[in-house]
Design an enzyme around this catalytic site. Sequence first.
Site, PDB file in Angstrom:
ATOM      1  N   TRP A 102      25.679  48.901  10.803  1.00  0.00           N
ATOM      2  CA  TRP A 102      25.571  47.776   9.866  1.00  0.00           C
ATOM      3  C   TRP A 102      24.156  47.625   9.331  1.00  0.00           C
ATOM      4  O   TRP A 102      23.961  47.361   8.140  1.00  0.00           O
ATOM      5  CB  TRP A 102      26.072  46.479  10.489  1.00  0.00           C
ATOM      6  CG  TRP A 102      27.567  46.490  10.645  1.00  0.00           C
ATOM      7  CD1 TRP A 102      28.275  46.467  11.819  1.00  0.00           C
ATOM      8  CD2 TRP A 102      28.548  46.590   9.599  1.00  0.00           C
ATOM      9  NE1 TRP A 102      29.629  46.539  11.548  1.00  0.00           N
ATOM     10  CE2 TRP A 102      29.817  46.613  10.210  1.00  0.00           C
ATOM     11  CE3 TRP A 102      28.482  46.668   8.200  1.00  0.00           C
ATOM     12  CZ2 TRP A 102      31.018  46.695   9.477  1.00  0.00           C
ATOM     13  CZ3 TRP A 102      29.666  46.759   7.472  1.00  0.00           C
ATOM     14  CH2 TRP A 102      30.900  46.769   8.106  1.00  0.00           C
ATOM     15  N   ASP A 172      21.510  39.397  10.222  1.00  0.00           N
ATOM     16  CA  ASP A 172      22.957  39.485   9.984  1.00  0.00           C
ATOM     17  C   ASP A 172      23.641  39.221  11.329  1.00  0.00           C
ATOM     18  O   ASP A 172      23.745  40.113  12.165  1.00  0.00           O
ATOM     19  CB  ASP A 172      23.302  40.881   9.455  1.00  0.00           C
ATOM     20  CG  ASP A 172      24.808  41.139   9.431  1.00  0.00           C
ATOM     21  OD1 ASP A 172      25.595  40.211   9.710  1.00  0.00           O
ATOM     22  OD2 ASP A 172      25.198  42.294   9.132  1.00  0.00           O
ATOM     23  N   LYS A 196      34.652  37.442  12.417  1.00  0.00           N
ATOM     24  CA  LYS A 196      34.480  37.816  13.820  1.00  0.00           C
ATOM     25  C   LYS A 196      34.531  36.567  14.710  1.00  0.00           C
ATOM     26  O   LYS A 196      35.324  36.498  15.621  1.00  0.00           O
ATOM     27  CB  LYS A 196      33.154  38.548  14.029  1.00  0.00           C
ATOM     28  CG  LYS A 196      33.132  40.035  13.658  1.00  0.00           C
ATOM     29  CD  LYS A 196      33.374  40.337  12.220  1.00  0.00           C
ATOM     30  CE  LYS A 196      33.423  41.798  11.885  1.00  0.00           C
ATOM     31  NZ  LYS A 196      32.328  42.283  11.068  1.00  0.00           N
TER      32      LYS A 196
HETATM   33  C1  LIG Z   1      31.838  43.094  10.003  1.00  0.00           C
HETATM   34  C2  LIG Z   1      30.378  43.136   9.749  1.00  0.00           C
HETATM   35  C3  LIG Z   1      29.854  43.244   8.450  1.00  0.00           C
HETATM   36  C4  LIG Z   1      30.710  43.423   7.218  1.00  0.00           C
HETATM   37  O1  LIG Z   1      31.390  42.303   6.863  1.00  0.00           O
HETATM   38  P1  LIG Z   1      32.293  42.277   5.519  1.00  0.00           P
HETATM   39  O2  LIG Z   1      32.794  40.900   5.525  1.00  0.00           O
HETATM   40  O3  LIG Z   1      33.356  43.317   5.686  1.00  0.00           O
HETATM   41  O4  LIG Z   1      31.423  42.592   4.381  1.00  0.00           O
HETATM   42  C5  LIG Z   1      28.480  43.238   8.310  1.00  0.00           C
HETATM   43  N1  LIG Z   1      27.659  43.135   9.363  1.00  0.00           N
HETATM   44  C6  LIG Z   1      28.129  43.041  10.626  1.00  0.00           C
HETATM   45  C7  LIG Z   1      27.170  42.927  11.771  1.00  0.00           C
HETATM   46  C8  LIG Z   1      29.496  43.043  10.856  1.00  0.00           C
HETATM   47  O5  LIG Z   1      29.975  42.941  12.105  1.00  0.00           O
END
Ligand SMILES: *Cc1c(COP(=O)(O)O)cnc(C)c1O
Length: 360
Positions: A102, A172, A196
């Site tokens: 990511w 993030d 999540k």
């Molecule tokens: C799932 C995830 C993303 C991507 O999220 P989207 O909603 O599919 O764009 C980005 N960063 C992390 C750490 C993630 O777990």
Amino acid sequence: MSRGYNFSAGPAALPEEVLRQAQAELLEWDGVRASVMEISHRGKPFIALAEQAERDLRELLAVPSNYKVLFLQGGATQHFAQIPLNFTRRGQAVDYVLTGDWSEKAAREAGPLADVRIAASSAATNYDRIPARDGWDLDPNAAYVHVTPNETIRGVEFHDIPDVGAVPLIGDVSSTILSRPLDVSKYALLYAGAQKNIGPSGLVVMIVREDLLERCPKDLPKIFNYAEHAAQDSMLNTPNTWGWYLAGLVFQWLKRQGGVAAMAARNRAKAELLYGYIDGSGYYRNPVEPSARSWMNVPFTLPREDLDAPFLKEAEAAGLLALKGHRAVGGMRASIYNAMPLEGVQALVDFMRDFARRNG
Ligand SMILES: *Cc1c(COP(=O)(O)O)cnc(C)c1O
């Protein structure tokens, strides 16, 4: 058929209590004689819901008053691009710390918009650790430093917030937000895709310090401009009303559980149970350095790849769902977010022990 224990990495399990409440009030919400999905986001009932969700999130994470809380769309991925659009000018340096897939993606999306520097990376050891802070090559003039506090795919987590001095720190936190207490004031901006640990996909929660918003370029189209979204309380256009509603129910559920400190105790116990079993099994293996192991995502391998298919098939029959590892890593991955009870992890460990005994 009945609901299984869902180990999906995302979209992930939601608390059953929340789903039942949403089901019960799906047709008529809160006296409005319509579904919450069918009413104007500008009417009083929805605005009250939106404000309550923000208040609850602020309380759960003790968000300081000089931060805005935004409920946006686009997924975390859109914000990989939108963050550099808002906080840099072309050619300005931005520092990225690479700890997995990511953070790699975030850096790649920023590439066309800024001078992306890789301040540190654990790619050489297959992202099995967090690069030690004293080895980071930070530019004191960078517009920001970007980190990914939990790497969902490889299961690598920062257990401390790195000190990056005066440069704004951006995180993030898609797969770790609300799993434990967090000192928001150490970050200039936090963002998380909801699917999540917060709610359904299609919603992004952002917590951003007000002074950072002053950098948003005036010539940016409004829809991409965070300062505009903040000025309009995330209602520049129609927000994801259903996602906002469900996020609000999850925040209330979290408060009933005792808040993020109680979740942290529960999440630590779940992670210790699973890693403890894996390490002691002599059969399963987790490749991550123990000090960087994620509380939320636990990848593991079996002794031979040809055991993967029978493991998954039997696990599913036993009501243990979505354990297949990410295609980039192989093997298995158990995502054990807030909504996964300790009993679910215990059921997984019991199954793993039995499988190992039968296939040793
Ligand atoms: C799932 C995830 C993303 C991507 O999220 P989207 O909603 O599919 O764009 C980005 N960063 C992390 C750490 C993630 O777990």
